[in-house]
Motif scaffolding. Structure first.
Motif, PDB file in Angstrom:
ATOM      1  N   UNK A 128      -9.035  -3.352   0.307  1.00  0.00           N
ATOM      2  CA  UNK A 128      -8.016  -2.474  -0.288  1.00  0.00           C
ATOM      3  C   UNK A 128      -8.301  -1.003  -0.020  1.00  0.00           C
ATOM      4  N   UNK A 129      -9.549  -0.598  -0.126  1.00  0.00           N
ATOM      5  CA  UNK A 129      -9.898   0.807   0.115  1.00  0.00           C
ATOM      6  C   UNK A 129      -9.647   1.204   1.562  1.00  0.00           C
ATOM      7  N   UNK A 130      -9.970   0.307   2.497  1.00  0.00           N
ATOM      8  CA  UNK A 130      -9.698   0.590   3.908  1.00  0.00           C
ATOM      9  C   UNK A 130      -8.203   0.723   4.169  1.00  0.00           C
ATOM     10  N   UNK A 182      -9.213  -2.154 -10.381  1.00  0.00           N
ATOM     11  CA  UNK A 182      -8.047  -1.282 -10.253  1.00  0.00           C
ATOM     12  C   UNK A 182      -8.424   0.187 -10.428  1.00  0.00           C
ATOM     13  N   UNK A 183      -9.278   0.465 -11.394  1.00  0.00           N
ATOM     14  CA  UNK A 183      -9.684   1.850 -11.626  1.00  0.00           C
ATOM     15  C   UNK A 183     -10.427   2.428 -10.424  1.00  0.00           C
ATOM     16  N   UNK A 184     -11.278   1.613  -9.785  1.00  0.00           N
ATOM     17  CA  UNK A 184     -11.990   2.071  -8.597  1.00  0.00           C
ATOM     18  C   UNK A 184     -11.012   2.373  -7.461  1.00  0.00           C
ATOM     19  N   UNK A 185     -10.069   1.457  -7.263  1.00  0.00           N
ATOM     20  CA  UNK A 185      -9.082   1.621  -6.187  1.00  0.00           C
ATOM     21  C   UNK A 185      -8.208   2.836  -6.432  1.00  0.00           C
ATOM     22  N   UNK A 186      -7.723   2.970  -7.653  1.00  0.00           N
ATOM     23  CA  UNK A 186      -6.786   4.051  -7.975  1.00  0.00           C
ATOM     24  C   UNK A 186      -7.444   5.429  -7.914  1.00  0.00           C
ATOM     25  N   UNK A 187      -8.703   5.500  -8.289  1.00  0.00           N
ATOM     26  CA  UNK A 187      -9.433   6.767  -8.193  1.00  0.00           C
ATOM     27  C   UNK A 187      -9.564   7.191  -6.734  1.00  0.00           C
ATOM     28  N   UNK A 188      -9.917   6.230  -5.871  1.00  0.00           N
ATOM     29  CA  UNK A 188     -10.023   6.519  -4.443  1.00  0.00           C
ATOM     30  C   UNK A 188      -8.655   6.873  -3.862  1.00  0.00           C
ATOM     31  N   UNK A 189      -7.637   6.099  -4.242  1.00  0.00           N
ATOM     32  CA  UNK A 189      -6.281   6.334  -3.735  1.00  0.00           C
ATOM     33  C   UNK A 189      -5.774   7.712  -4.137  1.00  0.00           C
ATOM     34  N   UNK A 190      -6.085   8.105  -5.363  1.00  0.00           N
ATOM     35  CA  UNK A 190      -5.651   9.416  -5.859  1.00  0.00           C
ATOM     36  C   UNK A 190      -6.250  10.542  -5.023  1.00  0.00           C
ATOM     37  N   UNK A 222      -6.742  10.542  -1.972  1.00  0.00           N
ATOM     38  CA  UNK A 222      -6.041  10.601  -0.687  1.00  0.00           C
ATOM     39  C   UNK A 222      -4.529  10.755  -0.861  1.00  0.00           C
ATOM     40  N   UNK A 223      -4.117  10.958  -2.113  1.00  0.00           N
ATOM     41  CA  UNK A 223      -2.699  11.135  -2.431  1.00  0.00           C
ATOM     42  C   UNK A 223      -1.875   9.897  -2.051  1.00  0.00           C
ATOM     43  N   UNK A 224      -2.439   8.726  -2.324  1.00  0.00           N
ATOM     44  CA  UNK A 224      -1.775   7.455  -2.053  1.00  0.00           C
ATOM     45  C   UNK A 224      -1.591   6.708  -3.371  1.00  0.00           C
ATOM     46  N   UNK A 225      -0.468   6.025  -3.519  1.00  0.00           N
ATOM     47  CA  UNK A 225      -0.237   5.175  -4.677  1.00  0.00           C
ATOM     48  C   UNK A 225      -0.709   3.756  -4.378  1.00  0.00           C
ATOM     49  N   UNK A 226      -1.058   3.020  -5.427  1.00  0.00           N
ATOM     50  CA  UNK A 226      -1.461   1.625  -5.271  1.00  0.00           C
ATOM     51  C   UNK A 226      -0.623   0.768  -6.219  1.00  0.00           C
TER      52      UNK A 226
END
Length: 282
Positions: free
Chosen positions: A87-89, A140-148, A150-154
């Motif tokens: 997911x992070x990639x 989800x929190x790990x993914x969303x923090x990383x996504x944020x 990079x200005x990406x929504x998940x």
């Protein structure tokens, strides 16, 4: 304003990715690169080079060389780490391609085998649902923090529980986020602005039938979470990815369609049928 209707690669099931891209380009289709495409070392290059129309990245694409099932709620550290890394990639890949979101399936309380998806999955040991929800929330929190960053929504996609997977497992549901109550609980616990729901209408139709819920009322309870729709139909028993028609039950919510992105997720159909599906959605 961009065209917000996409065609899933599932529509071309069994077709090599190079030919899928040719069909998409020749017919001016926006494309969602999704699960079902086999491993190919050039998949990311195919994705990066598809620039004629708009594109999305969903769930299991690009398929890894060694198959696994994405499970962000797994007790297995290995499976959970594989799922998080994937997911992070894909969030990073979305950012590089200026795509504002990436979506993946909600988690499971068991670890299905890759070849068991869409079939009966026997629950082999007892589990505590709340424990897996907690693991899911942590992921989800790990993914969303990383996504944020990079200005990406998940976005998560609601799971589907068939009658067979429910009744033959003694009325135990091992799939997370099949109903509005659990979806709303997850969103209440996360409460992040870059988090949203990809609603698969076919999944909801089957799950609502299995769990004896009113599918229309279920949608009404989660309307404010929805960002993207996967469109297909079925008999209410099995998620078979059939075409939609003018009696499609989700047309009841057409007044909201302008708020969402839309993906046609009908399996293995020709260009004429795809255009008819687009016409109905639009």
């Amino acid at each position: 304003m961009r065209n917000r209707t996409y065609i899933s690669t599932l529509c071309f099931s069994g077709t090599p990715i190079s030919k899928i891209l040719d069909k998409a380009n020749n017919n001016n289709f926006n494309l969602e690169f999704s699960s079902g495409l086999p491993y190919n070392p050039n998949n990311i290059n195919f994705f990066n080079n598809f620039n004629k129309n708009f594109k999305l990245l969903h769930n299991y694409f690009p398929a890894p060389k060694v198959p696994f099932v994405i499970n962000l709620a797994s007790e297995s550290k290995e499976i959970r780490e594989l799922s998080l890394t994937h997911c992070l990639k894909n969030i990073e890949l979305s950012a590089k391609n200026k795509i504002d979101f990436y979506s993946a399936h909600a988690g499971f309380c068991i670890d299905p085998k890759p070849d068991s998806l869409g079939k009966f999955i026997q629950i082999e040991k007892k589990f505590q649902r709340s424990h897996h929800i907690d693991i899911f929330l942590e992921s989800l929190n790990k993914i969303l923090t990383f996504a944020e960053s990079l200005n990406v929504n998940f976005y998560i996609e609601n799971n589907v529980v068939s009658k067979q997977n429910y009744i033959d497992n003694k009325n135990v549901n091992s799939f997370l986020c099949c109903d509005a109550e659990e979806i709303n609980y997850v969103f209440k616990e996360i409460n992040k602005t870059n988090f949203g729901l990809l609603l698969d209408t076919a999944h909801l139709k089957v799950s609502s039938s299995t769990l004896k819920l009113d599918k229309v009322k279920e949608v009404e309870k989660i309307l404010d979470k929805i960002k993207v729709i996967h469109h297909s139909d079925n008999d209410g028993k099995v998620d078979s990815n059939e075409p939609i028609d003018n009696d499609y039950w989700f047309l009841k919510f057409k007044n909201y369609y302008s708020l969402w992105d839309h993906v046609i997720e009908v399996k293995n159909i020709d260009t004429e049928t795809i255009n008819k599906q687009i016409e109905i959605v639009n």
